[in-house]
Design a protein around this motif. Structure first.
Motif, mmCIF file in Angstrom:
data_model
loop_
_atom_site.group_PDB
_atom_site.id
_atom_site.type_symbol
_atom_site.label_atom_id
_atom_site.label_comp_id
_atom_site.label_asym_id
_atom_site.label_seq_id
_atom_site.Cartn_x
_atom_site.Cartn_y
_atom_site.Cartn_z
ATOM 1 N N LYS A 32 -6.144 6.387 15.637
ATOM 2 C CA LYS A 32 -5.798 7.520 14.568
ATOM 3 C C LYS A 32 -5.603 8.745 15.305
ATOM 4 O O LYS A 32 -5.193 9.593 15.049
ATOM 5 N N GLY A 34 -0.371 -0.403 9.621
ATOM 6 C CA GLY A 34 -1.838 -0.169 10.313
ATOM 7 C C GLY A 34 -2.595 -1.335 9.876
ATOM 8 O O GLY A 34 -2.541 -2.030 8.889
ATOM 9 N N GLY A 53 0.611 -1.158 0.224
ATOM 10 C CA GLY A 53 -0.003 -0.023 -0.160
ATOM 11 C C GLY A 53 0.964 1.156 -0.178
ATOM 12 O O GLY A 53 1.803 1.404 -0.722
ATOM 13 N N PRO A 113 -5.347 10.332 5.590
ATOM 14 C CA PRO A 113 -5.738 9.954 4.310
ATOM 15 C C PRO A 113 -7.248 9.709 4.276
ATOM 16 O O PRO A 113 -7.966 9.348 5.356
ATOM 17 N N GLY A 114 -8.041 10.023 3.147
ATOM 18 C CA GLY A 114 -9.236 9.548 2.982
ATOM 19 C C GLY A 114 -9.291 8.167 2.285
ATOM 20 O O GLY A 114 -8.084 7.740 2.251
ATOM 21 N N PRO A 115 -10.194 7.636 1.793
ATOM 22 C CA PRO A 115 -10.340 6.514 0.981
ATOM 23 C C PRO A 115 -9.354 6.204 -0.102
ATOM 24 O O PRO A 115 -9.102 7.041 -0.963
ATOM 25 N N TYR A 170 -9.820 1.440 15.972
ATOM 26 C CA TYR A 170 -9.138 2.125 14.897
ATOM 27 C C TYR A 170 -9.273 3.663 14.895
ATOM 28 O O TYR A 170 -8.211 4.310 14.979
ATOM 29 N N ILE A 192 0.973 7.867 9.356
ATOM 30 C CA ILE A 192 -0.251 7.886 8.770
ATOM 31 C C ILE A 192 -1.426 7.786 10.036
ATOM 32 O O ILE A 192 -1.373 6.648 10.479
ATOM 33 N N SER A 193 -2.040 8.975 10.044
ATOM 34 C CA SER A 193 -3.211 8.927 10.706
ATOM 35 C C SER A 193 -4.262 8.698 9.818
ATOM 36 O O SER A 193 -4.247 7.637 8.981
ATOM 37 N N SER A 194 -5.406 9.192 9.754
ATOM 38 C CA SER A 194 -6.647 8.780 8.833
ATOM 39 C C SER A 194 -7.673 9.850 9.172
ATOM 40 O O SER A 194 -7.614 10.496 10.284
ATOM 41 N N ILE A 213 5.762 -7.125 8.883
ATOM 42 C CA ILE A 213 5.828 -8.486 9.084
ATOM 43 C C ILE A 213 5.700 -9.282 7.580
ATOM 44 O O ILE A 213 5.793 -10.368 7.511
ATOM 45 N N GLN A 214 5.550 -8.488 6.542
ATOM 46 C CA GLN A 214 5.209 -9.027 5.205
ATOM 47 C C GLN A 214 6.540 -8.650 4.515
ATOM 48 O O GLN A 214 7.301 -8.157 4.927
HETATM 49 N N1 LIG Z 1 -6.447 2.699 2.713
HETATM 50 C C1 LIG Z 1 -7.112 3.691 3.216
HETATM 51 O O1 LIG Z 1 -8.286 3.743 2.739
HETATM 52 C C2 LIG Z 1 -6.714 4.406 4.461
HETATM 53 C C3 LIG Z 1 -7.140 5.338 5.022
HETATM 54 C C4 LIG Z 1 -6.920 6.006 5.748
HETATM 55 C C5 LIG Z 1 -5.642 5.708 6.529
HETATM 56 N N2 LIG Z 1 -5.090 4.421 6.098
HETATM 57 C C6 LIG Z 1 -3.755 4.015 6.918
HETATM 58 O O2 LIG Z 1 -2.852 4.107 5.871
HETATM 59 C C7 LIG Z 1 -1.719 3.267 6.330
HETATM 60 C C8 LIG Z 1 -1.516 2.358 5.196
HETATM 61 O O3 LIG Z 1 -2.506 1.362 5.037
HETATM 62 P P1 LIG Z 1 -2.543 0.719 3.565
HETATM 63 O O4 LIG Z 1 -4.080 1.088 3.231
HETATM 64 O O5 LIG Z 1 -1.685 1.047 2.809
HETATM 65 O O6 LIG Z 1 -2.425 -0.889 4.017
HETATM 66 P P2 LIG Z 1 -1.643 -1.922 3.559
HETATM 67 O O7 LIG Z 1 -2.256 -3.176 4.268
HETATM 68 O O8 LIG Z 1 -1.622 -2.080 2.091
HETATM 69 O O9 LIG Z 1 -0.307 -1.639 4.232
HETATM 70 C C9 LIG Z 1 -0.113 -1.740 5.760
HETATM 71 C C10 LIG Z 1 1.404 -2.340 5.775
HETATM 72 O O10 LIG Z 1 1.397 -2.609 7.240
HETATM 73 C C11 LIG Z 1 1.821 -3.737 7.619
HETATM 74 N N3 LIG Z 1 1.742 -4.156 8.969
HETATM 75 C C12 LIG Z 1 0.601 -4.478 9.692
HETATM 76 N N4 LIG Z 1 0.504 -4.781 10.783
HETATM 77 C C13 LIG Z 1 1.857 -4.723 11.130
HETATM 78 C C14 LIG Z 1 2.732 -5.050 12.246
HETATM 79 N N5 LIG Z 1 1.957 -5.693 13.352
HETATM 80 N N6 LIG Z 1 3.914 -4.973 12.304
HETATM 81 C C15 LIG Z 1 4.729 -4.706 11.139
HETATM 82 N N7 LIG Z 1 3.885 -4.131 9.983
HETATM 83 C C16 LIG Z 1 2.506 -4.439 9.932
HETATM 84 C C17 LIG Z 1 1.260 -4.679 6.662
HETATM 85 O O11 LIG Z 1 1.995 -5.865 6.610
HETATM 86 C C18 LIG Z 1 1.229 -3.714 5.219
HETATM 87 O O12 LIG Z 1 2.515 -3.951 4.671
HETATM 88 C C19 LIG Z 1 -2.171 2.322 7.668
HETATM 89 O O13 LIG Z 1 -1.771 3.236 8.915
HETATM 90 C C20 LIG Z 1 -3.807 2.725 7.573
HETATM 91 O O14 LIG Z 1 -4.623 2.676 8.697
HETATM 92 C C21 LIG Z 1 -5.579 3.865 5.183
#
Ligand SMILES: NC(=O)c1ccc[n+]([C@@H]2O[C@H](COP(=O)([O-])OP(=O)(O)OC[C@H]3O[C@@H](n4cnc5c(N)ncnc54)[C@H](O)[C@@H]3O)[C@@H](O)[C@H]2O)c1
Length: 279
Positions: free
Chosen positions: A169, A87, A26, A195-197, A165, A125-127, A47-48
């Motif tokens: 945030k 997250g 992401g 971020p938004g969606p 969640y 990154i909050s939200s 973790i990935q």
């Molecule tokens: N996608 C959205 O719409 C959105 C909106 C607002 C905020 N966010 C925030 O953006 C951030 C990035 O999210 P994303 O949408 O890219 O998701 P994503 O799942 O693609 O990426 C998140 C990454 O965090 C890693 N992760 C999760 N738990 C972990 C842990 N315990 N230890 C180490 N790594 C860990 C995952 O393996 C992954 O690689 C997050 O904080 C999420 O809350 C996302």
């Protein structure tokens, strides 16, 4: 930065080391790729796995203090840019640690080992889900006053309504604004994006709630959910020398939905509710 120093290099990371927590997917993965392409040595802690040539991956679980400590020993220092991008969604065990407490432990550990030199920067990154945090500030301060990983985890256990969640945030937003002064005295900046969606694997796994949010606004304005890169670019910018006077700020990156809902130029009851506004 004054006259003669103005230049595009302020946006680059040549000779700098960047650590991306949650950089395997992401937004974090997009940030890792951008940072690599603009000169940084990039390390991902996740973790990935991620197969991104030129980027080193260190495995670590932000929910486990020992796992973080072991990972940081492999990462070493200095860290000029720390991006906190990991997250998980509601109902994930340990959400408070994966989304906030683990990140704070990384920051505290890097300071303790002298690995965040003057001039370095942190971008979290909050939200949009963190909106309305100001009204919760007294309780958030109580949480943020916990001195370390274990104390913060115990606080959430004792306050189970905060293992959410939204709270995680809100905690990031409050932490960013609250730490700016103390960190700046050590020469370090801290900011976040809200971020938004955004079209990521995490959002797709919760598509109805995450990607359904603000769909009416996107239909009306003819836009799509954000791409990971649209979140990563501002996140990277916040860690660059080009942002050297920016600290203590949470940047809402949602194509204007919150602003439009707040001012009433677009009817967004969810935003008005989150901001604690009437009607
Ligand atoms: N996608 C959205 O719409 C959105 C909106 C607002 C905020 N966010 C925030 O953006 C951030 C990035 O999210 P994303 O949408 O890219 O998701 P994503 O799942 O693609 O990426 C998140 C990454 O965090 C890693 N992760 C999760 N738990 C972990 C842990 N315990 N230890 C180490 N790594 C860990 C995952 O393996 C992954 O690689 C997050 O904080 C999420 O809350 C996302």
């Amino acid at each position: 930065m004054s006259g003669s120093n103005i230049g595009i290099d302020a946006f680059r990371f040549d000779g700098k080391r960047a650590l991306v927590l949650g950089g395997a997917s992401g937004m974090g993965a997009a940030a890792a790729e951008i940072l690599r392409d603009i000169g940084a040595e990039v390390i991902v802690l996740d973790i990935q796995d991620i197969d991104l040539p030129g980027v080193k991956v260190v495995h670590g679980d932000l929910r486990e203090r020992q796992s973080i400590d072991d990972a940081l020993a492999q990462v070493g220092g200095p860290i000029d840019a720390l991006l906190c991008a990991a997250g998980v969604a509601d109902d994930t065990p340990g959400i408070e640690k994966a989304n906030f407490i683990g990140h704070r432990h990384v920051i505290d550990s890097l300071f303790a080992s002298g690995s965040l030199p003057r001039g370095s920067a942190i971008a979290m990154i909050s939200s949009v889900a963190g909106l309305g945090w100001e009204a919760q500030l007294p309780r958030l301060k109580e949480y943020l006053d916990t001195p370390d990983f274990d104390a913060a985890s115990a606080w959430v256990q004792a306050n189970p309504d905060t293992a959410t969640y939204g709270w995680s945030k809100q905690a990031i937003c409050a932490y960013v604004q609250r730490q700016a002064y103390e960190f700046l005295r050590r020469g370090v900046r801290i900011n976040s994006i809200q971020p938004g969606p955004t079209d990521t694997p995490l959002a797709r796994a919760h598509a109805e709630t995450w990607l359904g949010f603000a769909q009416d606004y996107r239909d009306d304005t003819g836009i799509q959910a954000a791409t990971p890169a649209q979140q990563a670019y501002p996140l990277v910018f916040l860690c660059s020398a080009a942002a050297s006077n920016l600290t203590g700020i949470n940047i809402i990156n949602d194509a204007g939905y919150v602003s439009s809902g707040f001012t009433g130029s677009y009817d967004a009851p969810a935003i008005r509710m989150m901001l604690g506004l009437e009607g």
